[in-house]
Design an enzyme around this catalytic site. Structure first.
Site, PDB file in Angstrom:
ATOM      1  N   ASP A  60     -15.356   4.876 -14.358  1.00  0.00           N
ATOM      2  CA  ASP A  60     -16.844   5.334 -14.314  1.00  0.00           C
ATOM      3  C   ASP A  60     -17.265   4.950 -12.823  1.00  0.00           C
ATOM      4  O   ASP A  60     -16.978   4.064 -12.410  1.00  0.00           O
ATOM      5  CB  ASP A  60     -17.656   4.889 -15.462  1.00  0.00           C
ATOM      6  CG  ASP A  60     -17.261   5.279 -16.708  1.00  0.00           C
ATOM      7  OD1 ASP A  60     -16.465   6.436 -16.749  1.00  0.00           O
ATOM      8  OD2 ASP A  60     -17.403   4.936 -17.765  1.00  0.00           O
ATOM      9  N   ILE A  61     -18.451   5.601 -12.366  1.00  0.00           N
ATOM     10  CA  ILE A  61     -19.247   5.038 -11.260  1.00  0.00           C
ATOM     11  C   ILE A  61     -19.706   3.567 -11.250  1.00  0.00           C
ATOM     12  O   ILE A  61     -19.522   2.687 -10.348  1.00  0.00           O
ATOM     13  CB  ILE A  61     -20.402   5.811 -10.868  1.00  0.00           C
ATOM     14  CG1 ILE A  61     -20.924   5.545  -9.687  1.00  0.00           C
ATOM     15  CG2 ILE A  61     -21.478   5.612 -12.127  1.00  0.00           C
ATOM     16  CD1 ILE A  61     -21.821   6.764  -8.865  1.00  0.00           C
TER      17      ILE A  61
END
Ligand code: URA
Length: 240
Positions: free
Chosen positions: A106-107
């Site tokens: 994920d970011i």
């Protein structure tokens, strides 16, 4: 079997320059093959044995490349994105053509990300049938209990058709109402760790991937730094 490759493709893959840029260099006589100036960009060479120079520099061809990246926050695990910087942008100065991240973080997740152009290895590592183990360090906003750990061991319900496969939790370290846990999973469901944490009523405050199969994040890499895999790392990843 000797595989022949077009000179302009070879030059472009070795250097990251476009076909038209390398064609121009060939036309200017700046490319030699086995010591002789190349006459045409479409001549065929043996990429495993021809000695090629461009602008006086000797080139060497690698079909596949493998980088270990310590992914920082704020980058998306994609090859291009309209909104955010991608993990590929971090490999500045490399020939990034055809490179892609093996799986997604994920970011806001940090840590180990393998970046390569080897589709077969990536497929093997991500294949659900192979059960490649991934270990994460996570800080959760609550105190993880023995019951929670048992639930992880048995298989957590994250709202999918099947329970998650048993996950291993080691070393729960409680501090100021938060828990630092090390969780090993053998699947790669979307937001899996965050959803597993949610299933025990907690949120993930920090998430870092430490390993994937035999590949372990090099502690010498600061966030955003990367290096090539060593021969040993690559051989062990392949032998799984
Ligand atoms: N699980 C998550 O929730 N996020 C990741 O980035 C990786 C695993």
């Amino acid at each position: 079997m000797v595989i022949k490759m077009r000179l302009d493709k070879y030059l472009s893959e070795c250097t990251g320059k476009t076909r038209s840029q390398v064609k121009a260099l060939v036309k200017k006589g700046l490319v030699t093959v086995d010591g002789v100036p190349a006459k045409s960009p479409d001549m065929k060479i043996d990429e495993t044995s021809s000695a090629v120079t461009m602008d006086g520099k000797t080139l060497s061809y690698e079909k596949y490349v493998y980088y270990m990246l310590n992914k920082p926050e704020g980058y998306v695990s994609a090859t291009n994105d309209n909104l955010h910087k991608t993990v590929i942008d971090l490999l500045s100065g490399e020939n990034t053509r055809d490179l892609f991240p093996v799986g997604r973080l994920d970011i806001d997740t940090v840590g180990l990300l393998l970046i390569t152009n080897d589709g077969a290895l990536s497929h093997d590592l991500l294949s659900p049938a192979k059960h490649v183990a991934k270990t994460y360090e996570a800080i959760l906003d609550g105190i993880v209990t023995d019951e929670d750990i048992t639930m992880f061991k048995t298989g957590v319900d994250i709202g999918e058709e099947k329970l998650c496969k048993p996950a291993k939790v080691v070393d729960v370290d409680e501090n100021k109402g938060h828990s630092r846990v090390y969780i090993t999973i053998t699947e790669g469901k979307f937001h899996q760790i965050k959803r597993m944490a949610n299933a025990i009523g907690m949120d993930v405050l920090f998430l870092k991937r430490l390993s994937m199969g035999s590949l372990v994040l090099d502690p010498a890499l600061s966030p955003g730094e990367y290096r090539r895999l060593t021969e040993d790392e690559l051989n062990s990843l392949r032998s799984k």
